[in-house]
Design an enzyme around this catalytic site. Structure first.
Site, short mmCIF file in Angstrom:
data_model
loop_
_atom_site.label_atom_id
_atom_site.label_comp_id
_atom_site.label_asym_id
_atom_site.label_seq_id
_atom_site.Cartn_x
_atom_site.Cartn_y
_atom_site.Cartn_z
N GLU A 180 43.85 24.79 6.75
CA GLU A 180 44.75 24.43 6.05
C GLU A 180 45.57 22.93 6.96
OE1 GLU A 180 44.23 26.87 7.68
OE2 GLU A 180 46.30 28.35 7.84
N CYS A 285 36.71 22.60 21.58
CA CYS A 285 35.84 23.29 21.95
C CYS A 285 34.92 23.73 23.29
CB CYS A 285 34.71 24.83 21.13
SG CYS A 285 33.57 24.03 20.65
P1 NAD Z 1 41.93 29.59 14.26
O1 NAD Z 1 40.81 30.41 14.57
O2 NAD Z 1 43.29 29.55 14.07
O3 NAD Z 1 41.87 28.97 12.91
C1 NAD Z 1 40.17 28.86 11.73
C2 NAD Z 1 40.04 29.33 10.35
O4 NAD Z 1 40.88 30.37 10.52
C3 NAD Z 1 40.86 28.28 9.85
O5 NAD Z 1 40.23 28.14 8.67
C4 NAD Z 1 41.69 29.23 9.47
O6 NAD Z 1 42.71 28.98 7.99
C5 NAD Z 1 41.66 30.44 9.96
N1 NAD Z 1 42.04 31.72 10.10
C6 NAD Z 1 43.22 31.64 10.92
N2 NAD Z 1 43.78 32.72 11.04
C7 NAD Z 1 43.57 33.92 10.49
C8 NAD Z 1 43.54 34.84 10.11
N3 NAD Z 1 44.19 35.82 10.80
N4 NAD Z 1 42.60 36.14 9.58
C9 NAD Z 1 41.96 35.68 8.70
N5 NAD Z 1 41.53 33.32 9.58
C10 NAD Z 1 41.94 33.03 9.87
O7 NAD Z 1 41.58 28.02 15.06
P2 NAD Z 1 42.37 26.85 14.96
O8 NAD Z 1 42.74 26.64 15.43
O9 NAD Z 1 42.21 26.07 13.03
O10 NAD Z 1 40.98 25.75 15.93
C11 NAD Z 1 40.48 25.98 17.25
C12 NAD Z 1 40.42 26.76 17.84
O11 NAD Z 1 38.74 26.74 17.35
C13 NAD Z 1 40.38 27.24 19.04
O12 NAD Z 1 40.00 27.71 20.13
C14 NAD Z 1 38.36 26.30 19.89
O13 NAD Z 1 37.96 26.91 21.02
C15 NAD Z 1 37.64 26.97 18.73
N6 NAD Z 1 36.59 26.29 18.14
C16 NAD Z 1 35.53 26.78 18.57
C17 NAD Z 1 34.44 25.73 17.95
C18 NAD Z 1 32.98 26.66 18.88
O14 NAD Z 1 31.89 26.09 17.93
N7 NAD Z 1 32.60 27.60 19.08
C19 NAD Z 1 34.81 24.61 17.52
C20 NAD Z 1 35.57 24.09 17.18
C21 NAD Z 1 36.45 25.30 17.36
#
Ligand code: NAD
Length: 501
Positions: A180, A285
């Site tokens: 979002e 990541c």
């Molecule tokens: P995030 O976990 O906050 O959010 C990811 C998704 O989950 C979003 O769509 C969000 O709306 C949803 N979300 C957030 N909180 C939630 C909850 N409590 N319950 C259900 N859904 C929820 O991550 P972010 O800040 O958007 O992205 C950064 C993170 O993603 C970093 O930790 C990064 O390392 C990781 N990442 C990992 C990879 C990989 O391939 N391993 C790739 C890209 C990013």
């Protein structure tokens, strides 16, 4: 008035865009710190409608010949390339990525679309003639049904493209829930997929928050979930999806270490580290966030080289292509990254280069954070243990390669790693033993190409199969094995009461 000039992002359900939901949330331009748009957060109705549309579309789509599905995917690739400038701009506005970096992200996404275009080849299955007398056996890979994808802010265009092109090419229908914080590029790209010829309902996008995710995880009509995001959320998504009988792959966070051996080409290693640690503001990541120097003399040389080169780093607005990297995603995240650096200083790390005061004079409210170098970091420090997700590189000093490798193996994350050396034997020893899913030798960001799969180990991935590449074909299909005999006068048996062998 602010409201009248703001753009709005809604959903794409059954081929129609809709602007509705339980509430609206501001979308910030991190380069200026201004809210320029708003995203509708899906309520129960929107999520249920998207799942229902995907379910309705499934029977006809699963029966569409793979080659026809592939042609649509190939046309989608053409449209992505034709609209690259627009996509790069949308990523820049909402994420803050500079155009060269946003284009790199998009190209990596397009490579996944290209790979999904080979799906008739990838779905060919296995065949054994004469598995028994007059019996043939074959295995098919059948689609699962409705699949959901939940994606993070940091690759708003690429990560969705890791998921749905292959899921759809395999005959599934899809509901995407982008971040979002920067939803515009994902929605625009999904519209291109429809323009390429996807029938309505095959690909749906709902924007929303954790409530929308919760609904996707618990609705019986959703058969599988691909998630990419932070580790605490990945862990909870994985257990909830499993508890509801769904197949799930949940990719989480990281703390990627690079080891620098004394024999490394230090000029190359330091330049590579600068790109890998500070590119995209460290919001990758696969970013290198820890450099482990083997030996004090090696550490001193590395720190000196990094310090010199970091003087040239340019942080600023996404709109200036001369900048190396842009702002952090949000004010809250800026405060979090600052707090990690403050904490590191308090815990005894040496702040060699301090990015806390960075700014772009043209945009004083942007969320800028300059490249930051912390020396003499130790494993007890919070800045070492946790994922910072900002342009902060920690230097840890270690006496031997084995000590450095033990640090990596003991860390909870295992996404990517890299060894800088000129010693082939050390490189082989390292790549064979290290407990990390993606390994580079003098390659700081060993992100696999689209025909391999992407996945970390330990708490960087929950699930058995990695993202994209051959693992995605397996994740988005279920195996069915068929054993067939056509009785004839030459092959006819009576009742058998023992297991055939
Ligand atoms: P995030 O976990 O906050 O959010 C990811 C998704 O989950 C979003 O769509 C969000 O709306 C949803 N979300 C957030 N909180 C939630 C909850 N409590 N319950 C259900 N859904 C929820 O991550 P972010 O800040 O958007 O992205 C950064 C993170 O993603 C970093 O930790 C990064 O390392 C990781 N990442 C990992 C990879 C990989 O391939 N391993 C790739 C890209 C990013």
């Amino acid at each position: 008035m602010k409201e009248t000039t703001m753009y709005e992002i809604g959903h794409l359900i059954n081929g129609e865009t809709s602007l509705q939901g339980k509430a609206k949330q501001d979308i910030y331009n991190p380069s200026t710190g201004q809210a320029d748009g708003q995203v509708w957060l899906a309520g129960e109705t929107e999520v249920a409608d998207a799942i229902a549309a995907a379910e309705r579309a499934f029977p006809a789509w699963r029966n569409t010949e793979p080659v026809k599905r592939a042609r649509i995917i190939q046309q989608f690739k053409v449209l992505l390339e034709a609209n690259a400038d627009r996509i790069v701009e949308l990523i820049g506005q909402e994420h803050g990525k500079i155009s060269h970096d946003a284009l790199g992200e998009l190209k990596r996404g397009i490579e996944n679309v290209e790979y999904a275009g080979y799906v008739p080849e990838l779905l060919k299955g296995e065949y054994s003639k004469n598995a028994g007398p007059g019996i043939d056996t074959w295995s098919e890979m059948q689609p699962l049904g409705v699949v959901a994808g939940i994606t993070p802010f940091n690759f708003p265009a690429m990560v969705p493209l890791w998921m749905y092109p292959m899921a759809i090419a395999c005959g599934n229908t899809f509901v995407l829930k982008p971040s979002e914080q920067d939803p515009a590029s994902a929605l625009f790209i999904a519209q291109l997929a429809l323009e390429a010829g996807l029938p309505e309902g095959v690909l749906n996008v709902v924007n929303g928050d954790k409530d929308a995710v919760g609904q996707l995880l618990t609705d019986d009509r959703v058969k599988a979930v691909s998630f990419v995001g932070s580790t605490p959320i990945a862990k909870s998504i994985y257990s909830t999806a499993n508890a509801h009988g769904k197949r799930c792959q949940a990719l989480g966070g990281a703390k990627n270490h690079a080891i620098v051996l004394p024999d490394a080409d230090m000029d190359n290693a330091s330049s590579a580290l600068i790109g890998a640690a500070f590119g995209s503001s460290g919001e990758r990541c696969m970013a290198i966030s820890v450099a482990v120097a083997v030996g004090d003399e090696c550490a001193d040389r590395l720190v000196a080289e990094l310090q010199t080169k970091m003087k040239d780093l340019k942080v600023g607005a996404y709109s200036n292509p001369d900048n190396d990297f842009g702002p952090l995603i949000s004010k809250a995240h800026h405060e979090k990254v600052s707090a990690y650096v403050d904490g590191a200083e308090t815990q005894g790390a040496v702040v060699v280069v301090d990015g806390r005061q960075a700014s772009d004079p043209q945009y004083p409210d942007g969320y800028y954070f300059g490249g930051t170098l912390l020396d003499r970091v130790t494993t007890g420090m919070t800045c070492y243990q946790e994922e910072i997700f900002g342009p902060v590189l920690c230097i840890v000093r270690c006496p031997t390669l084995d000590d450095a490798m033990a640090l990596i193996d003991d860390h909870i994350y295992g996404n990517g790693t890299c060894l800088f050396t000129r010693d082939g034997e050390a490189a082989r020893y390292f790549s064979d033993r290290i407990q990390v899913g993606m390994v580079g030798i003098n390659v700081p960001l060993p992100v696999p190409i689209a025909s391999h799969s992407f996945g970390g180990w330990k708490q960087s991935l929950f699930g058995d199969l990695s993202a994209y590449g051959p693992d995605a074909v397996r994740f988005y299909t279920q195996r069915k094995t068929i054993t067939q005999r056509w009785p004839s006068s030459s092959v006819r048996e009576g009742a058998s009461f023992s297991f055939p062998s």
